[in-house]
Enzyme design. Structure first.
Site, short mmCIF file in Angstrom:
data_model
loop_
_atom_site.label_atom_id
_atom_site.label_comp_id
_atom_site.label_asym_id
_atom_site.label_seq_id
_atom_site.Cartn_x
_atom_site.Cartn_y
_atom_site.Cartn_z
N LYS A 118 39.39 44.77 43.26
CA LYS A 118 40.08 45.99 42.84
C LYS A 118 40.46 46.92 43.99
O LYS A 118 41.48 47.60 43.91
CB LYS A 118 39.23 46.73 41.80
CG LYS A 118 39.14 45.91 40.53
CD LYS A 118 38.79 46.72 39.33
CE LYS A 118 38.80 45.79 38.12
NZ LYS A 118 38.40 46.46 36.90
N ARG A 293 46.56 37.16 33.63
CA ARG A 293 46.35 36.21 32.53
C ARG A 293 47.21 36.65 31.35
O ARG A 293 47.81 37.72 31.39
CB ARG A 293 44.89 36.24 32.08
CG ARG A 293 44.47 37.66 31.65
CD ARG A 293 43.16 37.72 30.92
NE ARG A 293 42.97 39.03 30.32
CZ ARG A 293 42.36 40.05 30.92
NH1 ARG A 293 41.89 39.93 32.15
NH2 ARG A 293 42.23 41.21 30.30
#
Lengths: 499, 165
Positions: A118, A293
């Site tokens: 992140k 995804r």
């Protein structure tokens, strides 16, 4: 398809079924895998072939990379679709798939690795000129104190490798900071084997808004209308809708363009989502992360555009280009779509998972209602996997009608005896603030007294009691009738009674 | 007076039935209701108002979950009631498992019966049901006569069980 003619779906439940349905539409064969606990699961019947891959525990089946690749090779697959969860964002698995000569339906492993961190993905966003929530890394306690002071309390401590709210802590003042950093590090280490944490400004009127995008191998791209996902419990979404009732069209387009520039910077190919935090007070949005995804909530986007996102994942992985322009996509958008997540959890007992057999199961159906479910009557909700039973998606010409349609659909979704989120969802869709579109990520917390209290003012109690009597009598009728007909001489005995 | 627990709260009510019509009384209010099977679900009809609602039921050993229109509630009985023959513990009474008309009584008071003997034949919904004793013993009392209407779960016959030898 040029290269993809047979796909292994490395998942279970509703998403495996969702992917297999599209494969069938495309004329592509599908291969299912299943664990010991899933020998009779619903997803098996949607595939052309199914292979047992190990024990019930996910680590010994759905997370067993080598076994899954081995099954894909032996069954003659060209590609692997990971769904979401399990191995979907595992860059090591993506690498292994590619190295084995199979096509990975998703972004490259390098891209997934760089977005999975992140702190690194925030750097990519900054480099693309997209604002990130004000904050930074932690070098020392003193530096952290200085940074938090500049940002202004409250601040948020987050795990770099994080997700799902683990390793995340809100800090109200400087006195709590050191301890919170320490605890967040411990949690992050335990959950992700990486103790790195960072500080972010905590946004009070925060909205979770995300942009679905597609990018093909030639760099053609599309961004979709935003999804608002602010109704969350434990940082996990339970309701998503598109378009958002919070932002205007101009902001939505800015966010869409931002999503494309971050994803291109990261070398993304395929379908993905950029999550943003929108600060309603300031009217500003900040990059949060990229989900590499297909997401749980992708159906709402499909409903308002009429496109099949799974099909695009497969086209792009197959090397085809996106044939539709941004303008014609924009022209396709119509109506309002909402998704409710039906979890096997008891909302009135702090969302405790409700494990067991689904003995009674009736899905809603009708115009504008879509159920993506991985369960049927007799299915078992097991401790081994995610407790998502189904996603209920509705579409209607406008938001008000969509809310009413969702309430109707939830009312005719009957699941027993396990507990589900349905009663809570029904209360949300009747809640004044939700109906007005005036809600943020604190919605469930803020209105918990309206939403979690068990109201017992039922209008139809007398009807229920009459029904109970009727059912009891009729159960007896069938029992006795069976008994009579099983007697060899029953007709003789009954003869004289039947004129 | 019947007692149930609805969504955790105790409720007392009375229910009677005549033909296919139930009368449910809660407190001072009485309501007439008829129920019909409707595909996989049920239609619950209010003949006074000419209105109906659709309903669905899940029944397990210890509770019933009812869905009517947009409501869902759980009904639990305070104690388990045994219904009909065959299943459950043997008991020394014979009850009407459903409303019906007594067609024949095969024994009289003080007669000796053996487990499985048909004592009463009840006609309900055009079908004859044999009501059997679940115990060996002597008939203590018969509270109905042929041609009489019997309500649901009404006790028709009491049997004095035979002492263990």
């Amino acid at each position: 398809m040029k290269k993809i003619n047979k796909v292994l779906v490395a998942n279970r439940g509703e998403i495996a079924i969702r992917v297999m349905k599209t494969l069938k539409l495309l004329g592509v064969k599908s291969v299912a895998v299943y664990s010991e606990a899933d020998r009779t699961s619903k997803h098996l019947s949607y595939a052309n072939e199914a292979y047992h891959i190990g024990e019930a525990e996910a680590s010994k089946s759905y997370l067993n990379m080598d076994k899954i690749i081995d099954v894909a090779k032996k069954s003659g697959c060209d590609a692997i679709h990971p769904g979401y969860g399990f191995l979907a964002e595992n860059s090591i698995f993506a690498k292994k798939v590619q190295n084995s000569g199979l096509i990975w339906i998703g972004p490259s492993s390098e891209c997934m690795r760089s977005l999975g961190d992140k702190i690194n993905s925030r750097e990519i966003a900054k480099a693309a000129g997209i604002p990130t929530t004000p904050g930074g890394t932690i070098e020392s306690i003193d530096q952290a104190k200085k940074l938090a002071g500049e940002l202004g309390y409250p601040v948020l401590i987050k795990a770099s490798a994080g997700g799902g709210g683990k390793g995340m802590r809100i800090v109200q003042d400087e006195g709590e900071l050191e301890k919170a950093i320490e605890l967040a590090r411990q949690e992050a280490q335990a959950a992700f084997a990486d103790p790195t944490v960072y500080i972010e400004k905590y946004i009070v009127d925060a909205h979770h808004i995300e942009i679905q995008f597609l990018i093909d191998k030639e760099g053609n791209s599309l961004f979709f209308p935003e999804r608002e996902c602010s109704v969350q419990r434990r940082y996990q979404k339970i309701i998503e809708e598109t378009p958002s009732p919070t932002i205007d069209r101009e902001t939505a387009i800015k966010m869409g363009k931002a999503a494309i520039s971050v994803s291109k910077k990261a070398g993304y190919e395929g379908a993905g989502t950029v999550e943003f935090i929108y600060d309603k007070t300031e009217g500003k949005f900040y990059f949060l992360e990229v989900n590499a995804r297909i997401q749980v909530e992708h159906p709402v986007t499909e409903e308002v555009t009429g496109l099949d996102l799974i099909a695009y994942q497969i086209y792009i992985a197959d090397g085809q280009t996106i044939s539709i322009s941004q303008e014609s996509l924009n022209n396709r958008i119509s109506g309002h779509a909402i998704e409710s997540r039906i979890y096997a959890e008891d909302p009135d007992s702090d969302f405790m998972p409700s494990i067991g057999k689904v003995e009674h199961y009736k899905e809603p159906f009708g115009v504008g209602m879509r159920v993506d479910s991985g369960f049927f009557k007799g299915s078992e909700v097991s401790i081994n996997y995610d407790p998502l039973i189904a996603k209920l998606i509705v579409k209607a010409p406008n938001r008000e009608m969509a809310i009413n349609r969702m309430y109707e659909a939830l009312s005719s979704y009957h699941i027993a005896p396990i507990k589900t989120t349905i009663p809570l969802l029904k209360r949300v869709f009747k809640h004044k603030k939700f109906v007005e579109g005036d809600y943020n990520t604190k919605f469930l917390d803020l209105y918990k007294e309206d939403l979690f209290s068990q109201s017992s003012s039922n209008k139809y109690v007398s009807e229920g009691l009459a029904l109970l009597e009727f059912v009891k009598q009729h159960k007896s009728t069938y029992l006795i009738t069976d008994e009579i007909t099983s007697l060899p001489l029953c007709w003789d005995m009954l003869g004289k009674w039947r004129g | 007076m019947e007692k149930v627990i609805i969504n955790g709260e105790t409720l007392e009510y009375e229910i009677s039935s005549q033909n296919d019509l139930y009368t449910v009384t809660i407190g001072d209010e009485s309501k007439k209701i008829s129920v019909t099977k409707y595909g996989e679900e049920y239609l619950v009809f209010d003949p006074d108002k000419h209105s109906f609602v659709s309903a669905d039921v899940y029944k397990s050993k210890d509770k019933v979950i009812v869905w009517i229109e947009d409501e869902e509630f759980t009904i639990e009985e305070e104690k388990e009631e045994e219904f009909a023959s065959g299943e459950g513990q043997a008991e020394n009474v014979i009850k009407a498992p459903m409303p019906g008309v007594i067609k024949e009584i095969k024994f009289k008071e003080q007669d000796t019966v053996k487990k499985g003997d048909t004592v009463i034949i009840l006609e309900s919904m055009k079908v004859l049901h044999e009501l059997k004793t679940q115990v060996d013993g002597t008939i203590k009392s018969i509270s109905v006569k042929p041609g009489a209407q019997a309500g649901p779960s009404e006790v028709l016959v009491e049997i004095e069980p035979e002492e263990e030898k």
